[in-house]
Motif scaffolding. Structure first.
Motif, short mmCIF file in Angstrom:
data_model
loop_
_atom_site.label_atom_id
_atom_site.label_comp_id
_atom_site.label_asym_id
_atom_site.label_seq_id
_atom_site.Cartn_x
_atom_site.Cartn_y
_atom_site.Cartn_z
N GLY A 6 0.84 -1.22 -0.25
CA GLY A 6 -0.09 0.13 0.19
C GLY A 6 0.67 1.22 -0.11
O GLY A 6 2.10 1.19 0.17
N ARG A 7 0.26 2.45 -0.17
CA ARG A 7 1.01 3.60 -0.02
C ARG A 7 1.52 3.86 1.41
O ARG A 7 1.03 3.23 2.09
CB ARG A 7 0.10 4.77 -0.49
CG ARG A 7 -1.10 5.33 0.45
CD ARG A 7 -1.85 6.31 -0.23
NE ARG A 7 -3.00 6.50 0.61
CZ ARG A 7 -3.27 7.08 1.75
NH1 ARG A 7 -1.92 7.66 2.48
NH2 ARG A 7 -4.31 7.34 2.46
N VAL A 42 -0.37 4.22 5.61
CA VAL A 42 -1.73 3.78 5.98
C VAL A 42 -1.76 2.43 6.98
O VAL A 42 -2.86 2.02 7.26
CB VAL A 42 -2.12 2.95 4.59
CG1 VAL A 42 -2.39 3.89 3.35
CG2 VAL A 42 -1.12 1.71 4.28
N LYS A 63 0.84 -0.07 7.26
CA LYS A 63 1.28 -1.45 7.01
C LYS A 63 2.15 -1.97 8.28
O LYS A 63 2.03 -3.27 8.61
CB LYS A 63 2.28 -1.17 5.88
CG LYS A 63 1.44 -1.15 4.50
CD LYS A 63 2.14 -1.23 3.39
CE LYS A 63 3.17 -0.35 3.25
NZ LYS A 63 2.71 1.08 3.49
N PHE A 108 -3.60 -5.54 0.78
CA PHE A 108 -3.67 -4.17 0.00
C PHE A 108 -4.26 -3.29 1.01
O PHE A 108 -5.38 -3.54 1.25
CB PHE A 108 -4.37 -4.30 -1.44
CG PHE A 108 -4.51 -2.73 -1.87
CD1 PHE A 108 -3.48 -1.85 -1.61
CD2 PHE A 108 -5.58 -2.53 -2.38
CE1 PHE A 108 -3.54 -0.71 -2.05
CE2 PHE A 108 -5.89 -1.51 -3.22
CZ PHE A 108 -4.89 -0.46 -3.13
N VAL A 147 -5.30 0.11 2.92
CA VAL A 147 -5.90 1.49 2.51
C VAL A 147 -6.46 2.09 3.99
O VAL A 147 -6.61 1.30 4.94
CB VAL A 147 -6.82 1.43 1.43
CG1 VAL A 147 -6.39 1.16 0.19
CG2 VAL A 147 -7.93 0.69 1.84
N ASP A 188 -4.20 5.59 -3.90
CA ASP A 188 -4.77 4.33 -3.54
C ASP A 188 -5.54 3.94 -4.87
O ASP A 188 -5.71 2.73 -5.24
CB ASP A 188 -5.95 4.45 -2.52
CG ASP A 188 -5.28 5.11 -1.19
OD1 ASP A 188 -4.30 4.28 -0.70
OD2 ASP A 188 -5.76 5.77 -0.38
N SER A 227 -4.93 0.51 -6.71
CA SER A 227 -6.00 -0.51 -6.94
C SER A 227 -5.96 -1.12 -8.23
O SER A 227 -6.43 -2.25 -8.63
CB SER A 227 -7.23 0.19 -6.58
OG SER A 227 -8.29 -0.97 -6.56
N LEU A 235 -8.35 -6.89 0.34
CA LEU A 235 -8.36 -5.46 0.58
C LEU A 235 -8.54 -5.24 1.79
O LEU A 235 -9.64 -5.55 2.55
CB LEU A 235 -9.41 -4.79 -0.28
CG LEU A 235 -9.62 -3.48 -0.24
CD1 LEU A 235 -8.29 -2.50 -0.36
CD2 LEU A 235 -10.94 -2.73 -0.86
N HIS A 242 -15.03 1.42 -0.72
CA HIS A 242 -13.90 0.58 -1.42
C HIS A 242 -14.20 -0.78 -2.23
O HIS A 242 -13.73 -0.93 -3.00
CB HIS A 242 -13.03 0.18 -0.34
CG HIS A 242 -12.28 1.41 0.37
ND1 HIS A 242 -12.76 1.76 1.62
CD2 HIS A 242 -11.10 1.90 0.27
CE1 HIS A 242 -12.06 2.78 2.14
NE2 HIS A 242 -11.07 2.98 1.17
#
Length: 470
Positions: free
Chosen positions: A32-33, A36, A38, A112, A114, A123, A127, A139, A156
């Motif tokens: 992920g970016r 967020v 992780k 993933f 978010v 995002d 995706s 997700l 989402h």
């Protein structure tokens, strides 16, 4: 209950229990970016703080791997925390992204991640890019701290991923449901366990920033496990990997560079340095990387003290030796200067090295292997006591009322770290110089020429022969 006799206590060995190494484990990658959550989720699943968590985006650079015991699973999972994915990137961030996508491609399952309340164009873009791996993507909508946020998180679903989970990594909400979802989607048919008598030899690569630690790690592993960049402080988490050398298994740990406290300006770097120091608890041998063109620093001295206090073997690696002008006896001069700087550590090996070109790596590894052999060496109690009596008889302690004592017996207390105990009638009467004499004798005559050792004096009126008869 059986009570050990004194001689049984002397001869008891603190053997390491059998360790299990797994191969073919399913891989779960967190992607992920930046920012967020992780690394927060990674730590939550592992039930320990293995990845550094900080509000500053982009803290994780190198992927961090750890075996994860998932409840109900027949074997562990290889859990991977990857670096944050960004649309606009500099050169270093390009390297981070490349490694993250490599793990995404190889993973059996991708989480993933978010933010439940902050959806960005990044995002949306990621995706779309991950849709080709849709069958193995879950997700994970993080920061869903309450059922009220779940309603917003359902937006989402328009991305089309079949498997979704709403969690709060920070507070632990719905983590059990996420684990059940992961458990149902993994296959352990390729996993197998291998019992290892002593486990891997663990090497910690330490030193100042930008001395070539990550270059050496990648050289040993034969892959770019740790990102190499000219910017000091690129490595933040402890990056580790396994490799085999001449039939021996090694785990190598690449740590963050350690600078003076006055130069540690970011909280991330503070935690990185602390994590590097704690790595000493897991290491057998420390490879202290020193830039041959720059020489030593006070931080090098602190690293060595921390390592030797814990009984770890230390190898001084003069890296970038290929850049030093070829002058006769230049290495001998550098070695002598280093040994003078570290005083009582003449036993520690000093080696020239070029991690970039591979020159000196074989010598480094053979030295590490010999050092580990000494760290795990145990001397028979009878041999130790005969040698100790011979030393005391051949070189008696200074004569004087205050310095008078009698040697009774000796025992090796532990291996890795190496510790001995000498039992004498009056421990306070033994001078520090005589303790140094005995320590040097143990080192030179009993096979501990490369490693630190501790010698403790204890009071006893009993002789070794009396203990044997008892």
């Amino acid at each position: 209950m059986h009570k050990k006799s004194t001689t049984e206590e002397i001869d008891s060995i603190d053997d390491q229990s059998l360790r299990v190494r797994w191969t073919g484990l399913p891989v779960v990658a967190l992607a992920g970016r930046p920012n967020v959550g992780k690394s927060t989720l990674f730590n939550r699943l592992l039930h320990k703080r293995k990845a550094i968590v900080d509000p500053m985006p982009g803290v994780t650079r190198d992927p961090i791997e750890s075996e994860w015991r998932l409840e109900g699973a027949e074997a562990p999972v290889l859990l991977v925390d990857t670096g944050g994915l960004k649309l606009e990137r500099n050169e270093l961030e390009d390297r981070v992204a490349d490694k993250s996508w490599d793990y995404i491609r190889r993973a059996d399952l991708v989480l993933f991640i978010v933010d439940a309340v902050n959806i960005t164009p990044e995002d949306e873009e990621f995706s779309a890019l991950l849709r080709r791996y849709a069958d193995k993507v879950v997700l994970v909508v993080n920061k869903a701290d309450s059922p009220e946020r779940d309603t917003r998180a359902w937006t989402h679903a328009s991305w089309g991923y079949k498997a979704m989970a709403f969690v709060s990594a920070e507070h632990g909400r719905n983590i059990g449901e996420l684990e059940e979802l992961i458990l149902a989607r993994l296959d352990w048919s390729k996993a197998s366990a291998v019992d290892e008598e002593h486990g891997d030899i663990r090497l910690a690569i330490m030193g100042k920033p930008n001395v070539g630690k990550s270059t050496l790690l990648n050289r040993l592993l034969g892959e770019e496990k740790s990102i190499v960049n000219d910017m000091p402080g690129t490595t933040r988490d402890v990056v580790e990997g396994r490799f085999s050398w001449k039939g021996k298994a090694f785990t190598v740990l690449d740590t963050a560079g350690m600078r003076r406290k006055s130069k540690v300006t970011e909280s991330v770097e503070y935690y990185s340095v602390n994590r590097a120091i704690k790595t000493l608890d897991r290491a057998d041998v420390v490879i202290l990387m020193i830039d041959a063109s720059e020489g030593l620093s006070e931080q090098d001295k602190k690293i060595v003290k921390l390592a030797t206090d814990k009984g770890r073997g230390v190898i001084f690696a003069l890296n970038k030796w290929d850049t030093i002008p070829k002058i006769k006896n230049s290495f001998e001069a550098a070695r002598d200067k280093l040994q003078f700087f570290f005083g009582q550590m003449a036993y520690a090996p000093v080696l020239p090295l070029s991690a970039k070109d591979g020159e000196g790596v074989d010598k480094l590894m053979s030295t590490a292997l010999s050092m580990f052999g000494q760290l795990t060496r145990r001397v028979e109690t009878s041999r130790l006591n005969k040698a100790a009596r011979d030393w005391v008889e051949a070189t008696p302690p200074p004569v004087g009322a205050r310095a008078r004592f009698k040697f009774r017996y000796a025992t090796q207390v532990s291996v890795n770290p190496i510790k001995f105990a000498f039992f004498v009638t009056r421990p306070d009467a033994v001078s520090e110089s005589y303790v140094s004499f005995l320590r040097n004798k143990i080192r030179s005559e009993l096979g501990f020429t490369l490693v630190p050792l501790e010698l403790d004096l204890r009071a006893s009126r009993k002789r070794f022969e009396d203990l044997e008869r008892g």
